[in-house]
Design an enzyme around this catalytic site. Structure first.
Site, PDB file in Angstrom:
ATOM      1  N   LYS A 110      56.139  69.188  58.704  1.00 45.30           N
ATOM      2  CA  LYS A 110      56.700  70.282  59.413  1.00 45.30           C
ATOM      3  C   LYS A 110      56.397  71.316  58.458  1.00 45.30           C
ATOM      4  O   LYS A 110      56.445  71.111  57.211  1.00 45.30           O
ATOM      5  CB  LYS A 110      57.868  70.196  60.008  1.00 45.30           C
ATOM      6  CG  LYS A 110      58.211  71.124  61.113  1.00 45.30           C
ATOM      7  CD  LYS A 110      57.457  70.239  62.461  1.00 45.30           C
ATOM      8  CE  LYS A 110      57.615  71.071  63.561  1.00 45.30           C
ATOM      9  NZ  LYS A 110      57.189  70.414  64.880  1.00 45.30           N
ATOM     10  N   ASP A 150      53.836  75.517  66.446  1.00 48.83           N
ATOM     11  CA  ASP A 150      55.265  75.152  66.788  1.00 48.83           C
ATOM     12  C   ASP A 150      55.747  76.560  67.387  1.00 48.83           C
ATOM     13  O   ASP A 150      55.062  77.438  67.877  1.00 48.83           O
ATOM     14  CB  ASP A 150      55.818  74.509  65.749  1.00 48.83           C
ATOM     15  CG  ASP A 150      57.120  73.718  65.958  1.00 48.83           C
ATOM     16  OD1 ASP A 150      56.855  72.827  66.428  1.00 48.83           O
ATOM     17  OD2 ASP A 150      58.279  74.312  65.769  1.00 48.83           O
TER      18      ASP A 150
END
Ligand code: NAD
Length: 420
Positions: A110, A150
């Site tokens: 991430k 995201d």
């Protein structure tokens, strides 16, 4: 650590609790737990940005590659003012579990920038996105770590990022990032993939429970990309969508809402209309507690919590949002016999089609939408069947079964690599 779409400090504890439960169930040894508790690689950096005014500003950026035992790492990049290393690390851990559970050849990662992107002009946003890639270009790559959109990042931002990476490397490299526009190597079907994946799970659950679509009442919280698409597809498949909501309003019609019409009226407005014919206006709190067969939280984290868990009347909760159920509520729902399909399974359609995008880019072979959807159904149905079977074997929740399967695969790969 924090795994929310918004800031919330309980999530680190929750992740550790999940890990503790899996560790106990699998009798993991100290080395195995230690390996899962820490990210493998962490990059923190400062991105300089020349503002339109000519002044310089500096932003904190992060990329965490949590575990790469199963393959190159995969995970989105979020732009948010509350992004920090702890949050990014927790999200990277969950990506490792999600990719493992879906049986993808990927580990978990991430990234993010601590910025409220709505304070930037479009040109500033482009320069910042390119800056993120300049700082990470030696850390990411098609066989190393593949970012994606995201929170607050989108197709356009991915297009700038691929362009920057390709310029640095001197060759067009679409497989370095997924979630790209179609014209730059994106996959057909990506926009609805997360929602459609959830619908395939509803289809499997319906078979197992002997449900007929027309008799099944569904409540959907959140009417953005995931919520509106899942409501639309299930409505088309004959399910009754009896309630929907967004952050401003919620509507209920026990006889079913006309989703196609609602989406049509919502186009270009962003929010649900002020009124929906034949529907009663209710609160979001009431919506979650409605009598229904399937409750689909598709908005933000921690919506089902210790305040309302005893009042949830749904038979099944399908977690399309990330982390919509807190740990105490999760236990209450389990004790009450309410089936919770966990986020790492329910919303994995998005990352599955991201994998297809990467595979298409890598093979320079582009698929029809029909092929993407067929392969998505195969992958997510298989993951669901595995979780269902594990749940029966272990007599536990679908969440714990999902975590057990995901961790088991990672541990096996780490052993094969000689890391354990
Ligand atoms: P989105 O921004 O398009 O939509 C979010 C929706 O939730 C909006 O309708 C918003 O008004 C509504 N909302 C926000 N707060 C709310 C509240 N308190 N009550 C009711 N509604 C509220 O986001 P999205 O892409 O649809 O994602 C939704 C969730 O699914 C997020 O948790 C996201 O992390 C998760 N998710 C999305 C994807 C994807 O592919 N988009 C993949 C995996 C997980």
């Amino acid at each position: 650590m924090n795994i929310c779409d918004t800031t919330c400090t309980r999530c680190c504890t929750k992740c550790n609790q999940h890990l503790a439960k899996v560790a106990a169930k699998l009798s993991l040894n100290t080395a195995e737990i230690a390996l899962l508790q820490k990210p493998k690689r962490v990059l923190t950096f400062t991105i300089p940005l020349r503002k339109d005014s000519g002044e310089m500003a500096f932003y904190n950026g992060y990329r965490v590659q949590y575990n790469d035992a199963l393959g190159p790492t995969k995970g989105g990049i979020r732009f948010h003012q509350h992004v920090d290393l702890e949050e990014v690390s927790t999200l990277a851990f969950l990506m490792a579990l999600k990719c493992s559970l879906a049986d993808l050849p990927f580990g978990g990662a991430k990234g993010g920038i601590e910025i409220d992107p709505y304070t930037l002009s479009k040109n500033e946003l482009e320069r910042l996105s390119r800056g993120y890639i300049r700082e990470t270009s030696n850390f990411i790559g098609p066989a190393i770590d593949i970012p994606a959109p995201d929170v607050n990042t989108n197709e356009q931002i991915m297009a700038w990022m691929v362009d920057e990476y390709s310029k640095i490397k001197g060759q067009f490299t679409p497989a370095v990032i997924t979630g790209k526009p179609l014209e730059m190597g994106g996959s057909k079907g990506r926009v609805v993939a997360t929602a459609l994946g959830g619908c395939f799970i509803v289809k499997e659950l319906s078979k197992l429970k002997g449900w007929e679509a027309e008799k099944i009442k569904v409540v959907v919280q959140g009417f953005g990309n995931v919520g509106s698409n899942i409501a639309k597809i299930l409505h088309e498949w004959g399910y009754q969508i009896v309630a929907i909501s967004d952050e401003k309003s919620a509507f209920y019609n026990p006889n079913g809402l006309d989703i196609k019409n609602i989406i049509h009226s919502q186009v270009n407005k962003g929010f649900l209309p002020d009124e929906i014919e034949g529907a009663e206006k209710i609160s979001n709190t009431e919506l979650l507690e409605l009598n229904c067969d399937i409750l689909i939280p598709a908005a933000v984290c921690c919506q089902i919590n210790q305040k309302n868990a005893e009042k949830i009347k749904a038979k099944v909760v399908l977690e399309m949002a990330n982390d919509p159920t807190d740990a105490i509520a999760d236990e209450i729902l389990f004790q009450r016999g309410i089936e919770v399909v966990p986020d790492i399974l329910a919303n994995s359609g998005g990352v599955i089609v991201s994998y297809f995008e990467w595979a298409q880019n890598s093979g320079n072979d582009y698929w029809t939408e029909e092929k993407v959807f067929k392969k998505l159904e195969e992958k997510i149905t298989k993951a669901f069947e595995n979780v269902w079977e594990k749940r029966q074997q272990e007599n536990c929740s679908l969440r714990l079964a999902s975590h057990i399967l995901a961790v088991e695969r990672i541990i096996v790969a780490e052993k094969l690599r000689g890391n354990l």
